[in-house]
Design an enzyme around this catalytic site. Structure first.
Site, short mmCIF file in Angstrom:
data_model
loop_
_atom_site.label_atom_id
_atom_site.label_comp_id
_atom_site.label_asym_id
_atom_site.label_seq_id
_atom_site.Cartn_x
_atom_site.Cartn_y
_atom_site.Cartn_z
N CYS A 111 27.55 90.18 29.34
CA CYS A 111 28.76 89.33 30.32
C CYS A 111 27.31 88.60 31.43
O CYS A 111 27.03 87.26 31.61
CB CYS A 111 29.44 89.78 30.90
SG CYS A 111 29.17 91.48 31.57
N LYS A 195 18.69 93.96 29.80
CA LYS A 195 19.48 93.89 28.98
C LYS A 195 19.48 92.24 29.22
O LYS A 195 19.34 91.07 28.63
CB LYS A 195 21.17 93.62 28.93
CG LYS A 195 22.00 95.19 27.87
CD LYS A 195 23.45 95.68 28.21
CE LYS A 195 23.45 96.53 27.85
NZ LYS A 195 25.29 97.15 28.08
N HIS A 224 31.61 88.17 37.99
CA HIS A 224 29.79 87.84 38.10
C HIS A 224 29.81 86.99 39.18
O HIS A 224 29.47 86.08 38.36
CB HIS A 224 28.85 88.94 37.08
CG HIS A 224 29.34 89.56 35.87
ND1 HIS A 224 30.96 90.56 36.38
CD2 HIS A 224 29.40 90.46 34.88
CE1 HIS A 224 31.05 91.02 35.47
NE2 HIS A 224 30.26 91.65 34.91
N1 LIG Z 1 34.24 93.66 29.67
C1 LIG Z 1 34.17 93.20 29.62
O1 LIG Z 1 33.20 91.66 31.18
C2 LIG Z 1 32.97 92.41 29.13
C3 LIG Z 1 32.06 91.56 28.43
C4 LIG Z 1 31.24 91.49 28.04
C5 LIG Z 1 30.24 92.97 26.59
N2 LIG Z 1 31.80 93.69 26.96
C6 LIG Z 1 31.61 94.58 25.89
O2 LIG Z 1 33.09 94.60 24.85
C7 LIG Z 1 32.91 96.15 24.66
C8 LIG Z 1 35.10 96.72 25.47
O3 LIG Z 1 34.68 96.89 26.60
P1 LIG Z 1 36.02 96.12 27.43
O4 LIG Z 1 35.91 95.88 27.98
O5 LIG Z 1 37.30 95.37 26.69
O6 LIG Z 1 36.64 97.64 26.82
P2 LIG Z 1 38.12 98.47 27.98
O7 LIG Z 1 38.90 97.99 28.55
O8 LIG Z 1 37.80 99.97 27.82
O9 LIG Z 1 38.83 98.20 25.71
C9 LIG Z 1 38.26 99.12 25.06
C10 LIG Z 1 38.64 99.02 23.46
O10 LIG Z 1 38.38 99.42 22.63
C11 LIG Z 1 39.09 100.50 21.68
N3 LIG Z 1 38.72 101.90 20.72
C12 LIG Z 1 37.82 102.74 21.72
N4 LIG Z 1 37.66 103.48 20.74
C13 LIG Z 1 37.90 102.75 19.43
C14 LIG Z 1 37.68 102.81 17.81
N5 LIG Z 1 37.55 103.82 17.57
N6 LIG Z 1 38.21 102.29 16.98
C15 LIG Z 1 38.57 101.14 17.19
N7 LIG Z 1 38.79 100.79 18.44
C16 LIG Z 1 38.55 101.43 19.89
C17 LIG Z 1 39.97 100.49 22.78
O11 LIG Z 1 41.40 101.05 22.05
P3 LIG Z 1 42.64 102.06 22.62
O12 LIG Z 1 42.94 101.65 23.01
O13 LIG Z 1 42.97 102.47 21.40
O14 LIG Z 1 41.57 103.22 22.97
C18 LIG Z 1 40.38 98.72 23.28
O15 LIG Z 1 41.06 97.94 22.88
C19 LIG Z 1 31.90 97.17 25.06
O16 LIG Z 1 30.91 97.15 24.57
C20 LIG Z 1 31.12 96.01 26.78
O17 LIG Z 1 30.26 96.74 26.58
C21 LIG Z 1 32.79 93.77 27.93
#
Ligand SMILES: NC(=O)c1ccc[n+]([C@@H]2O[C@H](COP(=O)([O-])OP(=O)(O)OC[C@H]3O[C@@H](n4cnc5c(N)ncnc54)[C@H](OP(=O)(O)O)[C@@H]3O)[C@@H](O)[C@H]2O)c1
Length: 340
Positions: A111, A195, A224
């Site tokens: 991000c 990154k 951000h």
């Molecule tokens: N948030 C940001 O600003 C942002 C920006 C760019 C990139 N990212 C990247 O996006 C990714 C997720 O971030 P997030 O902020 O969305 O996290 P989050 O809110 O914690 O959500 C994580 C998601 O992954 C799922 N998950 C966890 N374990 C899993 C499994 N074994 N198989 C399939 N699904 C699974 C979770 O489902 P359950 O509810 O079932 O556990 C949940 O839907 C990370 O790699 C992060 O670095 C985030």
């Protein structure tokens, strides 16, 4: 991502929702329809054209190849594939052409990188980039849903006169600024800072770009902010820089100090654009070759979901959904990276 697919009317025949086994069987209501969540196992990708992944790097490393083997093209939000030389890392308005050679997996940038690259592109293309220093002020939603709850809980604890409980972060995030995002690397940078360095070089096709970053988590829920200092090759005025920034699709210049008008996290939240303001000469650099400015964007939208959906739109418009090998296209190869 679901919201943005709907907002942009992306043509979806079938929307399949996958998560961990913990969520399997739960239902989600989307525009009057109730969809059941299934577990993300390899066979769940049978028949899928585009798979939007956002479940962390370990899950992506394991499941993306399985999805590709079943015919899906993966757009991955995690860091798992971003620096692989054969995987395109794409910001929609910066390097969409890199998508043509994708091998079935496409990486969505970090991000902090996402909101910076389009702005740097404008300078790269007009006056050249010599050196970039970026300091980030990142919201807790960048860590995910647990961190949003942790900040909220610590604010409530403070108001109630109770001690804050920190579990997602190593220190209380409420009323604080933590110069630690992701793990520390042997070179002293954090992985988040690294990154920004490596991903910007790859996206901008500038493998030797001199760029440094300090990434800081602050108690903001969404968006951000970044303080950016750039040394350019040729001279440039702040006025010209504002024109160049405003000409980039998806970038809005908001810069009127007299009326206290500049980009704010609270105002950028919920928007898809990247906001730039406080554009001024960097007086530490001679010859009008220095600029300082402030960049703000919603990390969940342009910083993640919006760009992922924009990538899907480009793949569809240009008929690039299938991997390069299946279309006879030249495989993607990142410009060779400099040793840092
Ligand atoms: N948030 C940001 O600003 C942002 C920006 C760019 C990139 N990212 C990247 O996006 C990714 C997720 O971030 P997030 O902020 O969305 O996290 P989050 O809110 O914690 O959500 C994580 C998601 O992954 C799922 N998950 C966890 N374990 C899993 C499994 N074994 N198989 C399939 N699904 C699974 C979770 O489902 P359950 O509810 O079932 O556990 C949940 O839907 C990370 O790699 C992060 O670095 C985030």
């Amino acid at each position: 991502m679901i919201q943005i697919l709907n907002e942009r009317e992306f043509p979806v025949d079938e929307l399949r929702l996958l998560a961990s086994g913990r969520s399997a069987g739960r239902t989600v209501s989307i525009e009057g329809r109730t969809l059941e969540i299934a577990e993300a196992v390899p066979d769940a990708f049978d028949g899928v054209d585009i798979a939007l992944f956002s479940a962390g790097a370990d899950i992506s490393a394991e499941l993306a190849p399985a999805a590709v083997a079943r015919g899906a093209t993966v757009i991955d939000n995690s860091s798992a594939w971003r620096m692989e030389p054969n995987i395109p890392l794409v910001v929609s308005q910066v390097n969409p052409g890199d998508l043509e050679g994708h091998p079935g997996i496409i990486a969505n940038p970090n991000c902090s990188t996402m909101q910076l690259a389009p702005v740097l592109m404008a300078l790269r293309d007009s006056v050249g980039l010599e050196r970039v220093v970026v300091d980030t002020y990142q919201s807790v939603s960048g860590t995910g849903a647990d961190a949003l709850a942790e900040l909220e809980g610590q604010v409530r604890a403070h108001v109630a006169g109770e001690a804050p409980v920190a579990s997602v972060y190593p220190h209380p995030i409420a009323f604080n600024a933590l110069p630690e995002i992701d793990v520390f690397l042997p070179n002293g940078y954090t992985k988040e800072e690294w990154k920004v360095v490596t991903e910007d070089r790859k996206i901008l096709h500038l493998p030797d770009l001199r760029i440094s970053c300090t990434a800081v988590r602050i108690p903001v829920f969404v968006s951000h902010s970044e303080a950016v200092h750039v040394e350019t090759r040729d001279a440039i005025t702040p006025e010209r820089a504002r024109e160049l920034f405003a000409a980039v699709p998806g970038v809005i210049v908001q810069d009127d100090p007299a009326t206290h008008d500049y980009p704010l996290a609270t105002e950028a939240a919920g928007r898809d654009e990247i906001f730039v303001g406080r554009v001024r000469r960097d007086i530490s650099i001679a010859g009008d070759r220095g600029l300082a400015f402030w960049v703000v964007s919603d990390n969940l939208r342009k910083g993640a979901a919006t760009n992922a959906v924009e990538i899907a739109e480009i793949l569809r418009e240009r008929d690039w959904i299938r991997p390069a090998a299946a279309r006879g296209a030249t495989p993607f190869a990142a410009p060779t990276e400099a040793t840092a």
